[in-house]
Design an enzyme around this catalytic site. Sequence first.
Site, PDB file in Angstrom:
ATOM      1  N   SER A 265      29.082 -63.464  47.826  1.00 19.96           N
ATOM      2  CA  SER A 265      30.237 -64.308  48.143  1.00 19.96           C
ATOM      3  C   SER A 265      29.885 -65.296  49.227  1.00 19.96           C
ATOM      4  CB  SER A 265      31.404 -63.438  48.618  1.00 19.96           C
ATOM      5  OG  SER A 265      31.917 -62.722  47.524  1.00 19.96           O
TER       6      SER A 265
ATOM      7  N   CYS B   6      26.455 -60.137  49.223  1.00 21.85           N
ATOM      8  CA  CYS B   6      25.763 -59.221  48.293  1.00 21.85           C
ATOM      9  C   CYS B   6      24.452 -59.793  47.786  1.00 21.85           C
ATOM     10  CB  CYS B   6      26.666 -58.904  47.111  1.00 21.85           C
ATOM     11  SG  CYS B   6      28.245 -58.246  47.618  1.00 21.85           S
TER      12      CYS B   6
ATOM     13  N   GLU C 103      25.136 -56.437  54.378  1.00 21.36           N
ATOM     14  CA  GLU C 103      26.237 -57.143  55.037  1.00 21.36           C
ATOM     15  C   GLU C 103      27.070 -56.134  55.826  1.00 21.36           C
ATOM     16  OE1 GLU C 103      29.383 -58.592  52.345  1.00 21.36           O
ATOM     17  OE2 GLU C 103      28.079 -57.962  50.702  1.00 21.36           O
TER      18      GLU C 103
ATOM     19  N   HIS D 232      25.174 -58.271  39.165  1.00 21.77           N
ATOM     20  CA  HIS D 232      25.800 -57.726  40.376  1.00 21.77           C
ATOM     21  C   HIS D 232      27.124 -57.099  39.933  1.00 21.77           C
ATOM     22  CE1 HIS D 232      27.653 -57.172  44.178  1.00 21.77           C
ATOM     23  NE2 HIS D 232      28.552 -58.115  43.980  1.00 21.77           N
TER      24      HIS D 232
ATOM     25  N   LYS E 111      33.108 -59.430  32.383  1.00 24.93           N
ATOM     26  CA  LYS E 111      33.851 -60.688  32.202  1.00 24.93           C
ATOM     27  C   LYS E 111      32.900 -61.874  32.230  1.00 24.93           C
ATOM     28  CE  LYS E 111      38.244 -59.432  34.317  1.00 24.93           C
ATOM     29  NZ  LYS E 111      39.225 -59.823  35.311  1.00 24.93           N
TER      30      LYS E 111
ATOM     31  N   SER F 255      37.506 -64.948  44.220  1.00 16.79           N
ATOM     32  CA  SER F 255      36.188 -64.295  44.140  1.00 16.79           C
ATOM     33  C   SER F 255      35.822 -64.018  42.684  1.00 16.79           C
ATOM     34  CB  SER F 255      36.150 -63.014  44.984  1.00 16.79           C
ATOM     35  OG  SER F 255      36.904 -61.979  44.393  1.00 16.79           O
TER      36      SER F 255
ATOM     37  N   ASN G 173      31.112 -50.148  44.533  1.00 18.72           N
ATOM     38  CA  ASN G 173      30.305 -51.312  44.924  1.00 18.72           C
ATOM     39  C   ASN G 173      29.264 -50.911  45.961  1.00 18.72           C
ATOM     40  OD1 ASN G 173      29.368 -53.900  45.302  1.00 18.72           O
ATOM     41  ND2 ASN G 173      31.349 -54.768  45.905  1.00 18.72           N
TER      42      ASN G 173
ATOM     43  N   THR H  72      37.507 -50.469  44.522  1.00 17.26           N
ATOM     44  CA  THR H  72      36.134 -50.928  44.267  1.00 17.26           C
ATOM     45  C   THR H  72      35.158 -50.475  45.356  1.00 17.26           C
ATOM     46  OG1 THR H  72      36.247 -53.041  45.461  1.00 17.26           O
ATOM     47  CG2 THR H  72      37.143 -53.027  43.234  1.00 17.26           C
TER      48      THR H  72
HETATM   49  N1  CAA Z   1      46.051 -50.262  32.282  1.00 17.90           N
HETATM   50  C1  CAA Z   1      44.923 -50.969  32.001  1.00 17.90           C
HETATM   51  N2  CAA Z   1      44.583 -52.105  32.675  1.00 17.90           N
HETATM   52  C2  CAA Z   1      45.394 -52.516  33.668  1.00 17.90           C
HETATM   53  C3  CAA Z   1      46.572 -51.821  34.013  1.00 17.90           C
HETATM   54  C4  CAA Z   1      46.898 -50.640  33.275  1.00 17.90           C
HETATM   55  N3  CAA Z   1      47.988 -49.931  33.530  1.00 17.90           N
HETATM   56  N4  CAA Z   1      47.160 -52.472  35.037  1.00 17.90           N
HETATM   57  C5  CAA Z   1      46.393 -53.546  35.325  1.00 17.90           C
HETATM   58  N5  CAA Z   1      45.327 -53.572  34.495  1.00 17.90           N
HETATM   59  C6  CAA Z   1      44.233 -54.537  34.469  1.00 17.90           C
HETATM   60  C7  CAA Z   1      44.697 -55.968  34.649  1.00 17.90           C
HETATM   61  O1  CAA Z   1      45.166 -56.514  33.409  1.00 17.90           O
HETATM   62  C8  CAA Z   1      43.415 -56.609  35.131  1.00 17.90           C
HETATM   63  O2  CAA Z   1      42.556 -56.838  34.055  1.00 17.90           O
HETATM   64  P1  CAA Z   1      41.959 -58.305  33.810  1.00 17.90           P
HETATM   65  O3  CAA Z   1      41.299 -58.696  35.105  1.00 17.90           O
HETATM   66  O4  CAA Z   1      41.001 -58.104  32.691  1.00 17.90           O
HETATM   67  O5  CAA Z   1      43.108 -59.183  33.489  1.00 17.90           O
HETATM   68  C9  CAA Z   1      42.767 -55.533  35.989  1.00 17.90           C
HETATM   69  O6  CAA Z   1      43.405 -54.303  35.588  1.00 17.90           O
HETATM   70  C10 CAA Z   1      42.975 -55.726  37.459  1.00 17.90           C
HETATM   71  O7  CAA Z   1      44.342 -55.914  37.679  1.00 17.90           O
HETATM   72  P2  CAA Z   1      44.868 -56.888  38.830  1.00 17.90           P
HETATM   73  O8  CAA Z   1      44.176 -58.205  38.731  1.00 17.90           O
HETATM   74  O9  CAA Z   1      46.342 -56.852  38.812  1.00 17.90           O
HETATM   75  O10 CAA Z   1      44.289 -56.082  40.072  1.00 17.90           O
HETATM   76  P3  CAA Z   1      44.441 -56.323  41.592  1.00 17.90           P
HETATM   77  O11 CAA Z   1      45.458 -57.356  41.917  1.00 17.90           O
HETATM   78  O12 CAA Z   1      44.636 -54.966  42.149  1.00 17.90           O
HETATM   79  O13 CAA Z   1      43.022 -56.935  42.035  1.00 17.90           O
HETATM   80  C11 CAA Z   1      40.662 -57.118  42.396  1.00 17.90           C
HETATM   81  C12 CAA Z   1      41.779 -56.552  41.478  1.00 17.90           C
HETATM   82  C13 CAA Z   1      40.834 -58.614  42.555  1.00 17.90           C
HETATM   83  C14 CAA Z   1      39.327 -56.836  41.739  1.00 17.90           C
HETATM   84  C15 CAA Z   1      40.732 -56.407  43.746  1.00 17.90           C
HETATM   85  O14 CAA Z   1      40.397 -55.078  43.547  1.00 17.90           O
HETATM   86  C16 CAA Z   1      39.811 -57.017  44.784  1.00 17.90           C
HETATM   87  O15 CAA Z   1      40.194 -57.889  45.541  1.00 17.90           O
HETATM   88  N6  CAA Z   1      38.521 -56.546  44.860  1.00 17.90           N
HETATM   89  C17 CAA Z   1      37.552 -56.987  45.839  1.00 17.90           C
HETATM   90  C18 CAA Z   1      36.941 -58.350  45.529  1.00 17.90           C
HETATM   91  C19 CAA Z   1      35.947 -58.316  44.408  1.00 17.90           C
HETATM   92  O16 CAA Z   1      35.349 -57.302  44.070  1.00 17.90           O
HETATM   93  N7  CAA Z   1      35.708 -59.483  43.797  1.00 17.90           N
HETATM   94  C20 CAA Z   1      34.702 -59.603  42.766  1.00 17.90           C
HETATM   95  C21 CAA Z   1      33.899 -60.891  42.869  1.00 17.90           C
HETATM   96  S1  CAA Z   1      33.263 -61.091  44.536  1.00 17.90           S
HETATM   97  C22 CAA Z   1      31.753 -60.320  44.554  1.00 17.90           C
HETATM   98  O17 CAA Z   1      31.189 -60.059  43.533  1.00 17.90           O
HETATM   99  C23 CAA Z   1      31.144 -59.960  45.867  1.00 17.90           C
HETATM  100  C24 CAA Z   1      31.452 -58.555  46.183  1.00 17.90           C
HETATM  101  O18 CAA Z   1      30.674 -57.659  45.843  1.00 17.90           O
HETATM  102  C25 CAA Z   1      32.694 -58.251  46.866  1.00 17.90           C
END
Ligand code: CAA
Length: 393
Positions: free
Chosen positions: A308, A111, A79, A233, A242, A201, A275, A152
Amino acid sequence: MKIGIDRLSFFIPNLYLDMTELANHRGDDPAKYHIGIGQDQMALNRVSEDIITLGANAASRIVTEQDRELIDMVIVGTESGIDHSKASAVIIHHLLKVQPFARSFEVKEACYGGTAALHMAKEYVKNHQDRKVLVIASDMARYGLASGGEVTQGVGAVAMMVTADPRILTIEDDSTFLTEDIYDFWRPDYSEFPIVDGPLSNSTYIESFQKVWNHHKELTGLKLEDYDALSFHIPYTKMGKKALQSVLDQTDEENQTRLLERYEESIRYSRRVGNLYTGSLYLGLISLLENSQTLSSGDRIGLFSYGSGAVSEFFTGYLVEGYQEFLMTESHQEMLDARKQVTVAEYEAIFSEKLPENGESAEYTSDVPFSIYKVENDIRYYKQYTQNLAFIS
Ligand code: CAA
């Protein structure tokens, strides 16, 4: 006749960024990156590397002289295409000196593209059992500096040789798949970076896994306890965990522990790379096979692919007698260990570099085997600076 993966290798650039340093620089708690998201390092490429050099470097580790004559198709799942028209597979076909009477093309569905390519390859080999198909999953997962997905990010490629009587993993005809038209992650043509709805996502990934897994269970009767390991993946290493945890109540505690242990083995490389989009599932599979001390021939592996948008698939593979001999464990681990660490400032500078556009020219030198050495008149020119060591016979 069984069809599947005969050879399997990955390639990543020789630079990486440490996630503690990035977290400190962004004002985040490093535990969020290492534990909450599950990433320790991020692979980083120079501007003279693209999906073609990554793919050619991954493939050149597994393609033998004899293979060049036997490959009928080169399929690249990606992609991160570099051209709206011409497929990266055509250039990789040329760089690898594959015999000319071959098909070369690119497959796209986020992906999921690498999995689509793998199954297309399998169908071809089923009807042409003395021929081979080279499947490459090559991507640059880039979300942008200081973006939500930055932690990521990753870069790299996986190459798989698909043949009859494979020496590593046979692939069954038991896939279950799912298509749902949603906007969780997408990249409009004008945009360098994707648009991401992170929470959507995450939830779509988990729900898609549950749907294809439960459908597969209904159709085949196979349950969690029937699998020696599941490979996911891995957009970031916490994500697959998860999804796995969301179905673990279908089995007893002993099997839960066993599957979670195998999951940890499958994410060792991704924790250090990030990733790979199309390649992530297969980097996870390599990590599982190369790091597990408990898997053995005949074991059943479940594979979950997610792209996605969204398309997902669950399918089964069996480890072939003597598969361990055909892994590249040592050279993969050497590649990970030999990388140079960059500072956040260096990362930001390297990440922001761009190839010339609008007919402008530039020249490059490199220490990476296949690299871009020149851009001229909107054409990228590639050469092999050094040989990828001949890891296979
Ligand atoms: N100590 C330990 N853990 C902590 C922490 C700390 N101090 N602070 C936060 N965390 C934890 C949170 O509790 C959370 O854990 P859970 O999900 O188990 O509840 C985790 O860290 C992430 O925290 P947030 O949700 O607050 O993080 P964020 O708002 O920064 O977003 C994300 C995380 C959504 C993955 C972001 O990085 C993102 O958008 N990533 C890209 C999209 C993605 O990868 N999506 C996955 C599915 S899509 C797919 O699979 C296709 C692809 O390849 C993209």
